[in-house]
Motif scaffolding. Sequence first.
Motif, mmCIF file in Angstrom:
data_model
loop_
_atom_site.group_PDB
_atom_site.id
_atom_site.type_symbol
_atom_site.label_atom_id
_atom_site.label_comp_id
_atom_site.label_asym_id
_atom_site.label_seq_id
_atom_site.Cartn_x
_atom_site.Cartn_y
_atom_site.Cartn_z
ATOM 1 N N ALA A 97 -21.348 -8.869 4.758
ATOM 2 C CA ALA A 97 -19.914 -9.107 3.756
ATOM 3 C C ALA A 97 -19.791 -7.851 3.227
ATOM 4 C CB ALA A 97 -20.249 -9.882 3.192
ATOM 5 N N SER A 98 -18.427 -8.285 3.049
ATOM 6 C CA SER A 98 -17.688 -6.513 2.458
ATOM 7 C C SER A 98 -17.125 -7.488 0.608
ATOM 8 C CB SER A 98 -16.593 -6.354 2.473
ATOM 9 O OG SER A 98 -15.522 -5.044 1.736
ATOM 10 N N TRP A 99 -18.007 -7.105 -0.417
ATOM 11 C CA TRP A 99 -17.956 -7.260 -1.989
ATOM 12 C C TRP A 99 -16.993 -7.569 -2.576
ATOM 13 C CZ3 TRP A 99 -22.844 -7.521 -4.305
ATOM 14 C CH2 TRP A 99 -24.071 -8.422 -3.372
ATOM 15 N N PRO A 100 -15.609 -7.868 -3.129
ATOM 16 C CA PRO A 100 -14.280 -7.062 -3.948
ATOM 17 C C PRO A 100 -14.807 -6.477 -5.046
ATOM 18 C CG PRO A 100 -14.337 -9.521 -4.312
ATOM 19 C CD PRO A 100 -16.159 -9.453 -3.209
ATOM 20 N N LEU A 101 -14.101 -5.630 -4.642
ATOM 21 C CA LEU A 101 -14.341 -3.953 -6.362
ATOM 22 C C LEU A 101 -12.632 -4.334 -6.548
ATOM 23 C CD1 LEU A 101 -16.131 -1.880 -7.653
ATOM 24 C CD2 LEU A 101 -16.227 -0.316 -6.066
ATOM 25 N N LYS A 102 -11.963 -3.998 -7.795
ATOM 26 C CA LYS A 102 -11.191 -4.052 -8.315
ATOM 27 C C LYS A 102 -10.583 -1.875 -7.955
ATOM 28 C CE LYS A 102 -9.577 -7.070 -11.298
ATOM 29 N NZ LYS A 102 -8.966 -7.178 -12.688
ATOM 30 N N LYS A 103 -9.311 -1.387 -7.701
ATOM 31 C CA LYS A 103 -9.216 -0.474 -7.841
ATOM 32 C C LYS A 103 -9.845 0.537 -9.634
ATOM 33 C CE LYS A 103 -5.095 -0.384 -4.851
ATOM 34 N NZ LYS A 103 -4.355 -1.185 -5.149
ATOM 35 N N ALA A 104 -10.407 1.284 -8.944
ATOM 36 C CA ALA A 104 -11.135 2.217 -10.059
ATOM 37 C C ALA A 104 -12.399 1.118 -10.855
ATOM 38 C CB ALA A 104 -9.750 2.617 -11.271
ATOM 39 N N GLY A 105 -12.461 0.458 -10.342
ATOM 40 C CA GLY A 105 -13.852 -0.213 -10.603
ATOM 41 C C GLY A 105 -14.924 0.469 -9.803
ATOM 42 N N LEU A 106 -16.427 -0.337 -9.887
ATOM 43 C CA LEU A 106 -17.632 0.166 -9.814
ATOM 44 C C LEU A 106 -19.101 -0.146 -10.173
ATOM 45 C CD1 LEU A 106 -19.644 1.886 -12.090
ATOM 46 C CD2 LEU A 106 -17.954 3.467 -12.722
ATOM 47 N N TRP A 107 -19.908 0.058 -9.213
ATOM 48 C CA TRP A 107 -20.858 -0.570 -9.049
ATOM 49 C C TRP A 107 -21.983 0.592 -9.188
ATOM 50 C CZ3 TRP A 107 -18.913 -2.944 -4.305
ATOM 51 C CH2 TRP A 107 -17.835 -4.047 -4.933
ATOM 52 N N TRP A 108 -22.921 0.767 -9.919
ATOM 53 C CA TRP A 108 -24.099 1.795 -9.992
ATOM 54 C C TRP A 108 -25.524 1.042 -9.148
ATOM 55 C CZ3 TRP A 108 -23.766 5.255 -14.971
ATOM 56 C CH2 TRP A 108 -25.075 6.191 -14.733
ATOM 57 N N ILE A 109 -26.048 1.869 -8.429
ATOM 58 C CA ILE A 109 -26.749 0.881 -8.240
ATOM 59 C C ILE A 109 -27.989 2.233 -8.036
ATOM 60 C CG2 ILE A 109 -27.960 0.288 -5.629
ATOM 61 C CD1 ILE A 109 -24.658 -0.500 -5.091
ATOM 62 N N GLU A 110 -29.250 1.504 -8.455
ATOM 63 C CA GLU A 110 -30.243 2.532 -8.494
ATOM 64 C C GLU A 110 -31.395 1.609 -7.436
ATOM 65 O OE1 GLU A 110 -33.616 4.198 -12.266
ATOM 66 O OE2 GLU A 110 -32.752 1.702 -12.337
ATOM 67 N N SER A 111 -31.832 3.015 -6.313
ATOM 68 C CA SER A 111 -33.542 2.448 -5.767
ATOM 69 C C SER A 111 -34.503 3.142 -6.524
ATOM 70 C CB SER A 111 -33.322 3.534 -4.315
ATOM 71 O OG SER A 111 -33.438 4.864 -5.600
ATOM 72 N N ARG A 112 -35.309 1.510 -6.301
ATOM 73 C CA ARG A 112 -36.778 2.170 -6.410
ATOM 74 C C ARG A 112 -38.031 1.177 -5.679
ATOM 75 N NH1 ARG A 112 -36.558 -3.183 -10.800
ATOM 76 N NH2 ARG A 112 -37.111 -5.085 -9.743
#
Length: 152
Positions: A118-133
């Motif tokens: 899927a494509s999750w919605p993200l507002k303009k100028a929004g961000l997701w911070w994802i960490e790999s572990r």
Amino acid sequence: MNLILWRHAEAEDFAPSDLARALTTKGRKQAQNVAKWLRTRLPDDAIVLASPAVRTVQTAETLSDQYRVVRELAPNASVDDVLTAAGWSKGIAPTVVIVGHQPTLGHVAARLLGNSEASWPLKKAGLWWIESRERDGDDQAVLRAAMSPDLV
């Protein structure tokens, strides 16, 4: 590795080409506010990669003058293009900020966090911070932060 997916801020609707669309006054303010929030949390060795679109470059410039334009991050890039540019999951650096576009960033987040196409919605100028572990021999993606410009 920390992967920060940052959507460009609000841009004008019309320009000679899609890549030439610049940020609006509101978009500049959105980008500056999110960049201020992000700047206090980023390590000094973070790498910023931006799509070649004017609006993504202008968004990246609010964070740092040290960024690289990556042609493969242009609008309609694939998930694999983004992950390759960032070097997911080991990283081309401990922290990589990708300044890009929807729906691509939403596809990346959905794949990493939800094992979904899927494509999750993200507002303009929004961000997701994802960490790999790595946990029990498995690579995992963990959400560290989700930010919207109206929350800073």
